[in-house]
Design an enzyme around this catalytic site. Structure first.
Site, PDB file in Angstrom:
ATOM      1  CD  GLU A 143      -2.515  -7.592   2.510  1.00 33.03           C
ATOM      2  OE1 GLU A 143      -2.264  -6.424   2.161  1.00 33.03           O
ATOM      3  OE2 GLU A 143      -3.004  -7.876   3.613  1.00 33.03           O
ATOM      4  N   GLY A 160       0.512  -5.034   0.674  1.00 31.06           N
ATOM      5  CA  GLY A 160      -0.682  -5.048  -0.186  1.00 31.06           C
ATOM      6  C   GLY A 160      -0.386  -5.649  -1.562  1.00 31.06           C
ATOM      7  CB  ALA A 203      -0.872  -0.022   1.251  1.00 33.09           C
ATOM      8  CD  GLU A 232       1.537  -5.638   5.516  1.00 31.33           C
ATOM      9  OE1 GLU A 232       2.356  -6.542   5.786  1.00 31.33           O
ATOM     10  OE2 GLU A 232       0.786  -5.678   4.517  1.00 31.33           O
TER      11      GLU A 232
HETATM   12  N1  CAA Z   1       4.588   3.274  -0.360  1.00 29.24           N
HETATM   13  C1  CAA Z   1       5.012   4.433  -0.874  1.00 29.24           C
HETATM   14  N2  CAA Z   1       6.203   4.583  -1.515  1.00 29.24           N
HETATM   15  C2  CAA Z   1       6.995   3.513  -1.614  1.00 29.24           C
HETATM   16  C3  CAA Z   1       6.610   2.245  -1.108  1.00 29.24           C
HETATM   17  C4  CAA Z   1       5.349   2.144  -0.465  1.00 29.24           C
HETATM   18  N3  CAA Z   1       4.863   0.984   0.011  1.00 29.24           N
HETATM   19  N4  CAA Z   1       7.613   1.362  -1.351  1.00 29.24           N
HETATM   20  C5  CAA Z   1       8.567   2.035  -2.006  1.00 29.24           C
HETATM   21  N5  CAA Z   1       8.199   3.320  -2.176  1.00 29.24           N
HETATM   22  C6  CAA Z   1       8.949   4.399  -2.819  1.00 29.24           C
HETATM   23  C7  CAA Z   1      10.075   4.894  -1.936  1.00 29.24           C
HETATM   24  O1  CAA Z   1       9.581   5.842  -0.998  1.00 29.24           O
HETATM   25  C8  CAA Z   1      11.000   5.493  -2.964  1.00 29.24           C
HETATM   26  O2  CAA Z   1      10.490   6.756  -3.343  1.00 29.24           O
HETATM   27  P1  CAA Z   1      11.477   8.049  -3.407  1.00 29.24           P
HETATM   28  O3  CAA Z   1      12.466   7.682  -4.498  1.00 29.24           O
HETATM   29  O4  CAA Z   1      10.550   9.139  -3.774  1.00 29.24           O
HETATM   30  O5  CAA Z   1      12.100   8.164  -2.075  1.00 29.24           O
HETATM   31  C9  CAA Z   1      10.842   4.556  -4.167  1.00 29.24           C
HETATM   32  O6  CAA Z   1       9.628   3.889  -3.965  1.00 29.24           O
HETATM   33  C10 CAA Z   1      11.950   3.520  -4.263  1.00 29.24           C
HETATM   34  O7  CAA Z   1      12.019   2.833  -3.024  1.00 29.24           O
HETATM   35  P2  CAA Z   1      13.389   2.604  -2.223  1.00 29.24           P
HETATM   36  O8  CAA Z   1      14.348   3.734  -2.492  1.00 29.24           O
HETATM   37  O9  CAA Z   1      13.034   2.331  -0.804  1.00 29.24           O
HETATM   38  O10 CAA Z   1      13.927   1.291  -2.963  1.00 29.24           O
HETATM   39  P3  CAA Z   1      14.840   0.146  -2.347  1.00 29.24           P
HETATM   40  O11 CAA Z   1      15.224  -0.716  -3.500  1.00 29.24           O
HETATM   41  O12 CAA Z   1      15.949   0.721  -1.520  1.00 29.24           O
HETATM   42  O13 CAA Z   1      13.895  -0.682  -1.343  1.00 29.24           O
HETATM   43  C11 CAA Z   1      11.862  -1.818  -0.695  1.00 29.24           C
HETATM   44  C12 CAA Z   1      12.805  -1.414  -1.852  1.00 29.24           C
HETATM   45  C13 CAA Z   1      12.560  -2.836   0.205  1.00 29.24           C
HETATM   46  C14 CAA Z   1      10.655  -2.461  -1.340  1.00 29.24           C
HETATM   47  C15 CAA Z   1      11.474  -0.560   0.141  1.00 29.24           C
HETATM   48  O14 CAA Z   1      11.034   0.461  -0.754  1.00 29.24           O
HETATM   49  C16 CAA Z   1      10.373  -0.813   1.136  1.00 29.24           C
HETATM   50  O15 CAA Z   1      10.619  -1.381   2.201  1.00 29.24           O
HETATM   51  N6  CAA Z   1       9.134  -0.362   0.823  1.00 29.24           N
HETATM   52  C17 CAA Z   1       8.007  -0.466   1.732  1.00 29.24           C
HETATM   53  C18 CAA Z   1       7.461  -1.895   1.796  1.00 29.24           C
HETATM   54  C19 CAA Z   1       6.326  -1.965   2.788  1.00 29.24           C
HETATM   55  O16 CAA Z   1       6.464  -1.700   3.967  1.00 29.24           O
HETATM   56  N7  CAA Z   1       5.143  -2.390   2.307  1.00 29.24           N
HETATM   57  C20 CAA Z   1       3.938  -2.521   3.138  1.00 29.24           C
HETATM   58  C21 CAA Z   1       3.066  -1.296   3.015  1.00 29.24           C
HETATM   59  S1  CAA Z   1       1.679  -1.281   4.121  1.00 29.24           S
HETATM   60  C22 CAA Z   1       0.534  -2.300   3.418  1.00 29.24           C
HETATM   61  O17 CAA Z   1       0.726  -2.841   2.336  1.00 29.24           O
HETATM   62  C23 CAA Z   1      -0.760  -2.482   4.207  1.00 29.24           C
HETATM   63  C24 CAA Z   1      -1.750  -3.431   3.658  1.00 29.24           C
HETATM   64  O18 CAA Z   1      -1.843  -4.558   4.113  1.00 29.24           O
HETATM   65  C25 CAA Z   1      -2.731  -3.044   2.635  1.00 29.24           C
END
Ligand code: CAA
Length: 258
Positions: A112, A109, A66, A132
């Site tokens: 999911e 998400g 998400a 999460e």
């Molecule tokens: N939401 C918003 N933006 C996100 C994102 C997310 N879930 N995941 C990545 N991005 C964005 C980053 O903010 C970044 O943007 P900027 O360049 O503007 O800073 C861009 O995508 C690239 O990401 P990274 O620089 O972090 O890339 P990376 O290769 O170093 O890492 C990753 C990749 C491990 C996937 C890392 O981005 C990450 O941990 N992302 C979040 C994953 C996460 O926590 N997902 C769960 C979300 S909550 C959810 O999904 C609830 C539900 O059940 C519905």
């Protein structure tokens, strides 16, 4: 097809293809994107020329979850009333088979969404997880339920409670994906699988999908009774007559979906 802001759609033969298209945010699922995915799925589902649907991202990310930016300031009541999570449920109402073609990050998400599809073709670089817990929340779009049904309790606990990530090979071993192929081939492989299914008897495919899904929702005796009713109903279709006649005449069947 309407013009979308966050996804791309195209039709290849009898297959509808949906590409998530927010590459700079690793296809993070914001509310517009989730609504557009569902609208595209429903449009393909309503189109008789389409027999199966493929949902994909890009090589680096299927979807990294998400959109955290969008939901970071939300209140509980906003999360309850904005319909974001509810939208994920609509994928269950799609009658045609939906195949996820997953490469790179498939988290939160995103995972999911992939688990809501009927089958998953993964590239060797795919990584699956429910991170999460790092954000102070739990999965909210089926992550604790579909994941547990797929991989079992103890591994689901590790994934949900301690952000264990699965490689593509592990996902295959634990029943989260159908097959793992080299990165260059994952989309082609998913499209081929979708074309094969789309060429089969449409009503049998529809009833088969419904019946398998029912196995997750009901008791064995109710599931068997429902399966039997659907099986009997197949005998009211022209496709049953054609399929069995074609077998007897040693020729390929011509399906009408009637
Ligand atoms: N939401 C918003 N933006 C996100 C994102 C997310 N879930 N995941 C990545 N991005 C964005 C980053 O903010 C970044 O943007 P900027 O360049 O503007 O800073 C861009 O995508 C690239 O990401 P990274 O620089 O972090 O890339 P990376 O290769 O170093 O890492 C990753 C990749 C491990 C996937 C890392 O981005 C990450 O941990 N992302 C979040 C994953 C996460 O926590 N997902 C769960 C979300 S909550 C959810 O999904 C609830 C539900 O059940 C519905």
């Amino acid at each position: 097809m309407p013009a979308y802001e966050t996804i791309l759609t195209e039709i290849q033969g009898r297959v509808g293809l949906i590409r998530l298209n927010r590459p700079r945010a690793l296809n993070a699922l914001n509310s517009v994107m989730v609504s557009e995915i569902m609208a595209a799925l429903e449009a393909f589902d309503a189109d008789d020329s389409i027999g199966a649907i493929v949902l994909t991202g890009n090589e680096r990310a299927f979807a990294a979850g998400a959109d955290i930016k969008e939901m970071s300031q939300a209140s509980a009541v906003e999360m309850l009333t904005n319909g974001y999570i509810d939208t994920f449920d609509r994928i269950r109402s799609i009658k045609k088979p939906v195949i996820a073609a997953v490469s790179g990050w498939c988290l939160g998400g995103g995972n999911e969404l992939a688990m809501s599809c009927d089958m998953v073709v993964a590239s060797e670089s795919a990584r699956f997880g429910q991170p999460e817990v790092n954000l102070g929340v739990i999965p909210g779009a089926g992550g604790t339920q579909r994941l547990t049904r797929a991989v079992g309790k103890v591994l689901a606990m590790e994934i949900v409670l301690n952000d264990r990530r699965l490689t593509a090979q592990e996902a295959l071993q634990f029943g989260l994906v159908n097959r793992v192929v080299p990165v260059e081939r994952y989309l082609e492989e998913a499209l081929e699988l979708a074309q094969q299914i789309a060429a089969r008897a449409p009503l049998a495919v529809r009833f088969g999908k419904e019946a398998v899904n029912h196995a997750f929702e009901t008791s064995l005796s109710d599931g068997l009774a429902d399966e039997r009713r659907a099986f009997y109903f197949c005998f009211a279709s022209e496709d049953q007559k054609e399929g069995m006649q074609a077998f007897l005449e040693k020729r390929a069947p011509v399906w009408k979906g009637q």
